[in-house]
Design a protein around this motif. Sequence first.
Motif, PDB file in Angstrom:
ATOM      1  N   THR A  99      -6.097  71.774 -96.322  1.00 24.16           N
ATOM      2  CA  THR A  99      -6.695  70.498 -96.536  1.00 24.16           C
ATOM      3  C   THR A  99      -8.013  70.066 -96.204  1.00 24.16           C
ATOM      4  O   THR A  99      -8.028  70.382 -94.830  1.00 24.16           O
ATOM      5  CB  THR A  99      -5.726  69.379 -96.444  1.00 24.16           C
ATOM      6  OG1 THR A  99      -4.724  69.284 -97.260  1.00 24.16           O
ATOM      7  CG2 THR A  99      -6.434  67.888 -96.591  1.00 24.16           C
ATOM      8  N   GLN A 100      -9.133  70.048 -96.521  1.00 21.90           N
ATOM      9  CA  GLN A 100     -10.505  69.596 -96.098  1.00 21.90           C
ATOM     10  C   GLN A 100     -10.519  67.970 -95.777  1.00 21.90           C
ATOM     11  O   GLN A 100     -10.449  67.433 -96.773  1.00 21.90           O
ATOM     12  CB  GLN A 100     -11.553  70.077 -97.102  1.00 21.90           C
ATOM     13  CG  GLN A 100     -13.020  69.865 -96.271  1.00 21.90           C
ATOM     14  CD  GLN A 100     -13.176  70.825 -95.043  1.00 21.90           C
ATOM     15  OE1 GLN A 100     -12.814  71.835 -95.173  1.00 21.90           O
ATOM     16  NE2 GLN A 100     -13.504  70.049 -93.904  1.00 21.90           N
ATOM     17  N   LEU A 101     -10.452  67.735 -94.654  1.00 20.19           N
ATOM     18  CA  LEU A 101     -10.626  66.236 -94.210  1.00 20.19           C
ATOM     19  C   LEU A 101     -11.873  65.914 -93.853  1.00 20.19           C
ATOM     20  O   LEU A 101     -12.540  66.607 -93.065  1.00 20.19           O
ATOM     21  CB  LEU A 101      -9.421  65.976 -93.162  1.00 20.19           C
ATOM     22  CG  LEU A 101      -9.721  64.571 -92.648  1.00 20.19           C
ATOM     23  CD1 LEU A 101      -9.291  63.478 -93.638  1.00 20.19           C
ATOM     24  CD2 LEU A 101      -9.032  64.511 -91.355  1.00 20.19           C
ATOM     25  N   SER A 102     -12.558  64.769 -94.661  1.00 21.07           N
ATOM     26  CA  SER A 102     -13.892  64.524 -94.499  1.00 21.07           C
ATOM     27  C   SER A 102     -13.757  63.096 -93.974  1.00 21.07           C
ATOM     28  O   SER A 102     -13.072  62.247 -94.438  1.00 21.07           O
ATOM     29  CB  SER A 102     -14.644  64.543 -95.534  1.00 21.07           C
ATOM     30  OG  SER A 102     -14.883  65.901 -95.932  1.00 21.07           O
ATOM     31  N   VAL A 103     -14.235  62.591 -92.615  1.00 23.61           N
ATOM     32  CA  VAL A 103     -14.240  61.132 -92.132  1.00 23.61           C
ATOM     33  C   VAL A 103     -15.695  60.666 -92.398  1.00 23.61           C
ATOM     34  O   VAL A 103     -16.658  61.293 -91.823  1.00 23.61           O
ATOM     35  CB  VAL A 103     -13.851  61.209 -90.919  1.00 23.61           C
ATOM     36  CG1 VAL A 103     -13.786  59.830 -90.211  1.00 23.61           C
ATOM     37  CG2 VAL A 103     -12.415  61.687 -90.753  1.00 23.61           C
ATOM     38  N   LEU A 104     -15.820  59.798 -93.145  1.00 21.65           N
ATOM     39  CA  LEU A 104     -17.077  59.129 -93.398  1.00 21.65           C
ATOM     40  C   LEU A 104     -17.365  57.925 -92.235  1.00 21.65           C
ATOM     41  O   LEU A 104     -16.523  57.383 -91.553  1.00 21.65           O
ATOM     42  CB  LEU A 104     -17.255  58.396 -94.607  1.00 21.65           C
ATOM     43  CG  LEU A 104     -16.758  59.250 -95.915  1.00 21.65           C
ATOM     44  CD1 LEU A 104     -17.095  58.560 -97.090  1.00 21.65           C
ATOM     45  CD2 LEU A 104     -17.919  60.434 -95.961  1.00 21.65           C
TER      46      LEU A 104
END
Lengths: 114, 115
Positions: free
Chosen positions: B110-115
């Motif tokens: 799972t690729q988690l991206s936090v903005l």
Amino acid sequence: DQQVKQNSPSLSVQEGRISILNCDYTNSMFDYFLWYKKYPAEGPTFLISISSIKDKNEDGRFTVFLNKSAKHLSLHIVPSQPGDSAVYFCAASASGTSYGKLTFGQGTILTVHP
Amino acid sequence: NAGVMQNPRHLVRRRGQEARLRCSPMKGHSHVYWYRQLPEEGLKFMVYLQKENIIDESGMPKERFSAEFPKEGPSILRIQQVVRGDSAAYFCASSPYRDTNEKLFFGSGTQLSVL
């Protein structure tokens, strides 16, 4: 503290030639070593392993060499094929840890050109 | 025989939100591992679970991170109040028994991206 190091971020090889991927480790407690292969958008898959009681293990086109005194291992792929193009991770397991707690290197991107 | 299933494949969260990552091990596997891969780094061990038990969580950050593997259902990695530094690929692996090294089967992550 990087206990497993793969100092070459990338390697480019011609099809049919040998690919040699290198890995160094610092922790003397490591006694089992593995290579994993990873394609984009997929998880790593096991390739080959070696126990510290051996200095060589062979599986088809893949051979892993272990030099305990130098704390160095290498993966040889002969002959290299375009389908071998992937990221290769070296990993190690410490003595006394029988389960899958592995320490990985940063990976080396292998590109095999037709 | 389906492999290790992780979902979602991509997850975008704003700072302060919660992230829940799911992992369904291969059929018959009762041992689950979570690894995290930060950009330009190798995979780092986070936690090892068996059904309903955490066996080794030595790689888990002390705060905001938790993991579970209930009797029924998938394993969950939960990250509370996410920060930009949590952006990474999270991989789950499963195995059929405890005493193993190479018998780890990884999911696609799972690729988690936090903005």
